[in-house]
Enzyme design. Sequence first.
Site: not given
Length: 484
Positions: A136, A190, A194, A197
């Site tokens: 990332s 990961k 996200n 995010e």
Amino acid sequence: MTLNPPQAGTAAIGVYGMGVMGSNLARNLARNGYRTAVGNRSIERVEEFIKNYADEAEFVPTADLEQFVNALETPRIGIIMVQAGAASDAVMEQMASHMETGDIIVDCGNSLFTDTIRREAWCRARGLHFVGTGVSGGEEGALWGPSIMPGGTAESYARLGSIFETISAQVNGEPCCTHVGTDGAGHFVKMVHNGIEYADMQLIAESYDLLKQGLGLSAAEIAEIFATWNQGELESYLIEITAEVLRQVDAETGKPLVDLIVDQASQKGTGKWTVQNALDLAVPVTAIAEATMARGASSALAQRTAASGFAGQVKTWEISDPAEFIEAVRLALYASKIVAYSQGFTQISEAAENYGWNINLGDVARIWRGGCIIRAVFLEDITEAYERNPQLPLLLADQNFAAKVKHATQAWREVVAQAALHGVPTPVFSSALAYFDTLRAERLPAALIQGQRDFFGAHTYQRIDKPGTFHTEWAEANRPEVSV
């Protein structure tokens, strides 16, 4: 340019896939002293890469996968940076066909973690290591230091770890890289990164919308508010770039660029994957889910057009103290962000138990402090929370965060209420608050749902006053309750 076959075993590591992320990762590796083989399905990409960057460091250009693998010193480390899905499978299988026992294939793309679990088993059966690795930080992160989340075996990390730790972002002298766990753990973490995010970005957008509609502020004025927020407990990469986006003026019209961008948010799928997995695990990630749905709603043009004439019966904004309103939005944003992160860490914890991964949540927070898109100053607080209590069942329950949420709660409620009264959609602010209230409620209406389920499906229920499992014959009055 003609690419001559490279001398065997001359590259310490290789990157196959010369898109922007792959190219930048290769440059990062080579700049840090690792002679790097580069390859791509179309040789023109390799030629262009060498033309542009050969003077930066030592690269070994290759014309095909056989040359690429042959160029690597043994035991080999070959990194795949291609599109997730079928393309990754195809490259993995071709790369594996030229490798030997003990070699390592690393997938640094955005692959679905279940694909990584399958690929790891496929490679293991052939004597190879497969390491699904979350990366990332976007293009700049790949070049100058991303957050790196490798899965795979401890044996593979013993070889890869020093390389990845060297090229990763560094915070207070610590690398933003750790061995997350076995098989698909790296890509899972990961994926959740996200998902968080998505929630973080939507919360920032909702804050912007409230400041714009409630106070009638211009993009430039709101930019200054975000810049100020970025100097305190909200300091983060996303808050920082938000101020820059809002400051940008269109060269042709002189208008704020944000006011000219079509209000339809795209997505590549990791938010959806996060929500789908949360449903499988029965973990409520409502902030992430609402953020993902909000992107879908923004792009539902036909539905938005059909509803454009709906009467909302909204109140007119009457804010007597703008500074107080701005502070209320800031507090609501902070509290909602904590909820989103708390939900994400709970999902990682539940997945670790479900899939047999030994994930250290404190390490996850630590490696997210730099390099990655959601890097933020309060990730230091999250790291410390899990250091105080590695078995912390809920991030919101940490003494530090509990105190901060308590301080923000009244403002949070007022912001959500005012948004509803004035017709401003705040799906993540609202869902985060509802989640908070759900957790703190002494008793939930789920008892009624269990009664309904038992009525129409004999699904049974438990009682609070005595042990056992029960079913009631509900259809007629005074039918007996029976223990089952």
